[in-house]
Design an enzyme around this catalytic site. Structure first.
Site, PDB file in Angstrom:
ATOM      1  N   SER A 140      21.903  27.636  -1.872  1.00  0.00           N
ATOM      2  CA  SER A 140      23.110  26.924  -2.294  1.00  0.00           C
ATOM      3  C   SER A 140      23.989  27.875  -3.104  1.00  0.00           C
ATOM      4  O   SER A 140      23.476  28.792  -3.777  1.00  0.00           O
ATOM      5  CB  SER A 140      22.741  25.735  -3.173  1.00  0.00           C
ATOM      6  OG  SER A 140      23.900  25.198  -3.784  1.00  0.00           O
ATOM      7  N   TYR A 167      17.862  22.212 -10.185  1.00  0.00           N
ATOM      8  CA  TYR A 167      18.323  22.453  -8.810  1.00  0.00           C
ATOM      9  C   TYR A 167      18.723  23.924  -8.628  1.00  0.00           C
ATOM     10  O   TYR A 167      18.320  24.582  -7.660  1.00  0.00           O
ATOM     11  CB  TYR A 167      19.505  21.528  -8.502  1.00  0.00           C
ATOM     12  CG  TYR A 167      20.046  21.664  -7.097  1.00  0.00           C
ATOM     13  CD1 TYR A 167      19.391  21.067  -6.014  1.00  0.00           C
ATOM     14  CD2 TYR A 167      21.204  22.391  -6.827  1.00  0.00           C
ATOM     15  CE1 TYR A 167      19.884  21.189  -4.717  1.00  0.00           C
ATOM     16  CE2 TYR A 167      21.704  22.520  -5.545  1.00  0.00           C
ATOM     17  CZ  TYR A 167      21.039  21.916  -4.491  1.00  0.00           C
ATOM     18  OH  TYR A 167      21.520  22.048  -3.206  1.00  0.00           O
TER      19      TYR A 167
END
Ligand code: NAP
Length: 245
Positions: free
Chosen positions: A145, A158
């Protein structure tokens, strides 16, 4: 008849019942791969993905497995061996967000997200690699990401999980290059899927292009990494210009 670029290859896409995984599975199947549509809790959605692929003359079947669970990953690979043998292309896509104000992130949140997003990729890769080494062919593709590069908007748990995937890629890329196996990451942001749809902090204004990305735009990057044999150890950014490297 023209041969498709991934004819004869088997691709495993984790978390392929929805979102990015669905588009990646369909795209690899359209390129000729037999695709294993892994899912965790959405059997009907996974079946719909398989139907979507077979309707377009591709080959796919679904297997349930929580890829964060060691025993489930062992079962998954037993079933894969029985049905199609070895995995040639592995896309570690399964992931969760669990967005929270950072001071409210608990140890449980941390462990759940690290286990699901990072440990799963380690478990599934380790299970896939021996057969890839034996065939002297493999493609390991991690869906990281932009959060790994910028910090992102979901939270430190995350971000750490997605940055960990880049380390995993660098390790596998250097260890496995001599065995005919490449390892790369795709770092997307912000792609219009269930993961971002209910997060008020996530708006197209964050992106220089002022629009969300589409799952197909990530799938196109995965197809490039699946078909190219000399890109190794790289992170391919699909982010509308949010982070430039
Ligand atoms: P999504 O729409 O929420 O889909 C998540 C998928 O992961 C579902 O198919 C889900 O399966 C599966 N999954 C979750 N936990 C699993 C587990 N333990 N075992 C097996 N499968 C599991 O998310 P998405 O947006 O497509 O995201 C896909 C990947 O891209 C994630 O790794 C995410 O972090 C990454 N990513 C997304 C964006 C974005 O903007 N959307 C940006 C950067 C990175 P079930 O439905 O069966 O539970």
């Amino acid at each position: 008849m023209e041969t498709q670029p991934l004819s004869g290859k088997v691709a495993l896409v984790t978390g392929a019942s929805r979102g990015l995984g669905h588009s990646i599975a369909r795209t690899l199947a359209q390129a000729g791969a037999t695709v294993i549509v892994n899912y965790h809790s959405s059997p009907a959605a996974a079946d719909a993905v398989v139907q979507d692929i077979t309707r377009h003359k591709g080959q796919a079947f679904a297997i349930q497995a929580d890829v964060a669970d060691t025993a489930a990953v062992e079962r998954l690979f037993r079933q894969i061996r029985e049905r199609v043998g070895a995995v040639d292309i592995l896309v570690n896509n399964a992931g969760i967000g669990v967005p929270k104000p950072f001071l409210e992130v608990t140890l449980d949140d941390w462990q759940q997200v690290l286990q699901t997003n990072l440990t799963s990729a380690f478990l599934v890769s380790q299970a896939a690699i021996p057969a890839m080494m034996a065939k002297r062919f493999g493609r390991l593709i991690m869906i990281s990401s932009t959060a790994a590069q910028t910090g992102g908007v979901i939270g430190p748990h995350y971000t750490a999980s997605k940055a960990g995937l880049l380390g995993l890629v660098h390790s596998y890329a250097s260890l496995l290059a001599q065995h005919g196996i490449t390892a790369n990451a795709v770092a997307p942001a912000l792609i219009e899927t269930d993961m971002i749809k209910d997060n008020p902090k996530i708006t197209p204004d964050l992106i220089p292009m002022k629009r969300f990305g589409q799952p197909q735009e990530v799938a196109d990057a995965v197809l490039l990494l699946a078909t190219n044999g000399y890109i190794n150890g790289q992170t391919l950014n699909v982010n509308g210009g949010l982070y430039m490297s």
